[in-house]
Design a protein around this motif. Structure first.
Motif, PDB file in Angstrom:
ATOM      1  N   TYR A  49       0.830  -1.206   0.000  1.00  0.00           N
ATOM      2  CA  TYR A  49       0.000   0.000   0.000  1.00  0.00           C
ATOM      3  C   TYR A  49       0.868   1.260   0.000  1.00  0.00           C
ATOM      4  O   TYR A  49       0.555   2.246  -0.682  1.00  0.00           O
ATOM      5  N   ALA A  50       1.940   1.240   0.779  1.00  0.00           N
ATOM      6  CA  ALA A  50       2.832   2.400   0.830  1.00  0.00           C
ATOM      7  C   ALA A  50       3.463   2.664  -0.535  1.00  0.00           C
ATOM      8  O   ALA A  50       3.615   3.822  -0.952  1.00  0.00           O
ATOM      9  N   LEU A  51       3.816   1.600  -1.237  1.00  0.00           N
ATOM     10  CA  LEU A  51       4.405   1.747  -2.569  1.00  0.00           C
ATOM     11  C   LEU A  51       3.405   2.363  -3.546  1.00  0.00           C
ATOM     12  O   LEU A  51       3.737   3.299  -4.289  1.00  0.00           O
ATOM     13  N   VAL A  55       3.642   5.992  -5.437  1.00  0.00           N
ATOM     14  CA  VAL A  55       3.519   6.137  -6.897  1.00  0.00           C
ATOM     15  C   VAL A  55       2.458   7.183  -7.237  1.00  0.00           C
ATOM     16  O   VAL A  55       2.661   8.036  -8.114  1.00  0.00           O
ATOM     17  N   ALA A  56       1.325   7.125  -6.534  1.00  0.00           N
ATOM     18  CA  ALA A  56       0.258   8.102  -6.780  1.00  0.00           C
ATOM     19  C   ALA A  56       0.728   9.518  -6.456  1.00  0.00           C
ATOM     20  O   ALA A  56       0.425  10.471  -7.188  1.00  0.00           O
ATOM     21  N   LEU A  57       1.478   9.665  -5.363  1.00  0.00           N
ATOM     22  CA  LEU A  57       1.982  10.988  -4.980  1.00  0.00           C
ATOM     23  C   LEU A  57       2.987  11.508  -6.003  1.00  0.00           C
ATOM     24  O   LEU A  57       2.941  12.691  -6.390  1.00  0.00           O
ATOM     25  N   ASN A  82      -5.985   8.615  -4.331  1.00  0.00           N
ATOM     26  CA  ASN A  82      -5.255   7.345  -4.326  1.00  0.00           C
ATOM     27  C   ASN A  82      -4.129   7.376  -3.301  1.00  0.00           C
ATOM     28  O   ASN A  82      -3.900   6.394  -2.580  1.00  0.00           O
ATOM     29  N   PHE A  83      -3.429   8.487  -3.257  1.00  0.00           N
ATOM     30  CA  PHE A  83      -2.349   8.648  -2.275  1.00  0.00           C
ATOM     31  C   PHE A  83      -2.891   8.523  -0.853  1.00  0.00           C
ATOM     32  O   PHE A  83      -2.318   7.815  -0.010  1.00  0.00           O
ATOM     33  N   LEU A  84      -4.014   9.162  -0.580  1.00  0.00           N
ATOM     34  CA  LEU A  84      -4.584   9.142   0.768  1.00  0.00           C
ATOM     35  C   LEU A  84      -5.119   7.760   1.137  1.00  0.00           C
ATOM     36  O   LEU A  84      -4.850   7.250   2.235  1.00  0.00           O
ATOM     37  N   VAL A  85      -5.883   7.155   0.227  1.00  0.00           N
ATOM     38  CA  VAL A  85      -6.481   5.843   0.514  1.00  0.00           C
ATOM     39  C   VAL A  85      -5.406   4.808   0.809  1.00  0.00           C
ATOM     40  O   VAL A  85      -5.452   4.093   1.822  1.00  0.00           O
ATOM     41  N   ASN A  86      -4.432   4.723  -0.078  1.00  0.00           N
ATOM     42  CA  ASN A  86      -3.385   3.714   0.101  1.00  0.00           C
ATOM     43  C   ASN A  86      -2.477   4.049   1.278  1.00  0.00           C
ATOM     44  O   ASN A  86      -1.978   3.142   1.959  1.00  0.00           O
ATOM     45  N   GLY A  87      -2.285   5.340   1.532  1.00  0.00           N
ATOM     46  CA  GLY A  87      -1.492   5.731   2.693  1.00  0.00           C
ATOM     47  C   GLY A  87      -2.159   5.341   4.000  1.00  0.00           C
ATOM     48  O   GLY A  87      -1.496   4.849   4.931  1.00  0.00           O
ATOM     49  N   VAL A  88      -3.469   5.546   4.075  1.00  0.00           N
ATOM     50  CA  VAL A  88      -4.205   5.160   5.288  1.00  0.00           C
ATOM     51  C   VAL A  88      -4.159   3.650   5.481  1.00  0.00           C
ATOM     52  O   VAL A  88      -3.938   3.153   6.592  1.00  0.00           O
ATOM     53  N   SER A 272      -5.474  -0.733  -7.985  1.00  0.00           N
ATOM     54  CA  SER A 272      -4.908   0.621  -7.921  1.00  0.00           C
ATOM     55  C   SER A 272      -3.626   0.715  -8.739  1.00  0.00           C
ATOM     56  O   SER A 272      -3.426   1.669  -9.502  1.00  0.00           O
ATOM     57  N   ALA A 273      -2.762  -0.281  -8.579  1.00  0.00           N
ATOM     58  CA  ALA A 273      -1.494  -0.271  -9.313  1.00  0.00           C
ATOM     59  C   ALA A 273      -1.736  -0.335 -10.820  1.00  0.00           C
ATOM     60  O   ALA A 273      -1.103   0.401 -11.595  1.00  0.00           O
TER      61      ALA A 273
END
Length: 295
Positions: A49-51, A55-57, A82-88, A272-273
């Protein structure tokens, strides 16, 4: 003698199958109860998820540097979400032991279900974008599409928050079941949206009379993203529906690491990826008729 031999062979085969099933069941139980497996799976999910979040960021930064004058476009908001969802999700699974062992069950449900709702909002943003393109191409009104998107999302969050509040006051099994069924319904709405507008836009592009490289690329983008999102939301519908009625398929427990690994990989990480990869193209430097800024 032949009948006796056949019976013995059948009995032996049945015994072997049962023995193999027991061994698999034993391995499954050992994995589920293993702290090493649990940590390995959930930390792997957190890293994945962090990766995806990174990537989204990075893509968001690239888009902003490419067209800083356009403000917050649909493309930028999509990558930000996407950055927020996967970051959370990365944070939740990074602290999985604390999350799954929370004494107040509703807090655990909030931490696990809220990113799923944000995922819904993120990807239905694509449905909104495609719906606007389709309506413009067919000379249909578009003024009600964005309010409809906001209204649907608002209703979903209000209903879910009310469910969480009720569960916080009264931990009721029936309400928890209703919460899972509600998640299934939300996922089905997303599935329906991608099926309808992804399909409509795809066939509209196919009927477009002019053959061009751009048309083929858009066909590929719309078709691929539609297939990915329909599949991931369909899997979410099925698995969450099963988990609502079968405790052995529960996703809110620490001792189902393999199930969680497959579920979150197939419904969020991989989609997502893939979508970020398919939609990786940067917008043109100057504003074109094909690029739609958000007002």
């Amino acid at each position: 003698m032949r009948k006796l031999a056949s019976f013995a062979a059948a009995t032996s085969g049945a015994y072997s199958s049962a023995s193999a099933a027991l061994r698999v069941r034993g391995w499954w139980d050992d994995v589920n109860e293993s702290r090493q497996w649990q940590d390995g799976v959930f930390f792997s999910l957190a890293a994945a998820y962090a990766l995806v979040s990174a990537v989204a960021l990075i893509q968001l930064i690239r888009i902003q540097r490419r067209v800083p004058e356009l403000g917050w476009t649909t493309q930028k908001i999509f990558h930000l979400m996407n950055f927020l969802v996967n970051g959370v999700r990365a944070l939740v699974f990074g602290f999985h032991v604390h999350v799954f062992l929370l004494h107040t069950k509703v807090y655990k449900l909030v931490l696990l279900d809220l990113p799923g709702l944000l995922f819904f909002s993120t990807y239905t943003l694509l449905v909104l974008f495609w719906a606007e393109i389709y309506h413009q191409a067919r000379s249909l009104p578009t003024d009600k599409l964005r309010p409809a998107y906001i209204a649907v999302n608002s209703i979903i969050y209000v209903v879910q928050v009310c469910i969480w509040i009720y569960l916080g006051i009264n931990d009721n099994a029936a309400v928890e079941l209703a919460s899972k069924i509600f998640i299934v319904a939300v996922s089905f709405v997303a599935l329906l949206g991608f099926s309808v507008y992804g399909g409509r836009l795809f066939f509209l592009l196919r009927r477009f009379p002019i053959e061009s490289k751009g048309r083929q690329k858009k066909l590929y983008e719309v078709g691929t993203v539609t297939a990915i999102c329909v599949t991931c939301f369909l899997i979410r519908c099925v698995v969450v529906a099963l988990s609502a009625f079968d405790p052995d398929v529960s996703l809110e427990v620490l001792d189902h690491p393999i199930l969680d690994l497959f579920y979150y990989t197939l419904t969020e990480i991989l989609p997502s990826a893939l979508v970020l990869f398919v939609l990786r193209k940067l917008p043109p430097k100057r504003v074109s008729a094909q690029y739609h800024p958000i007002n």
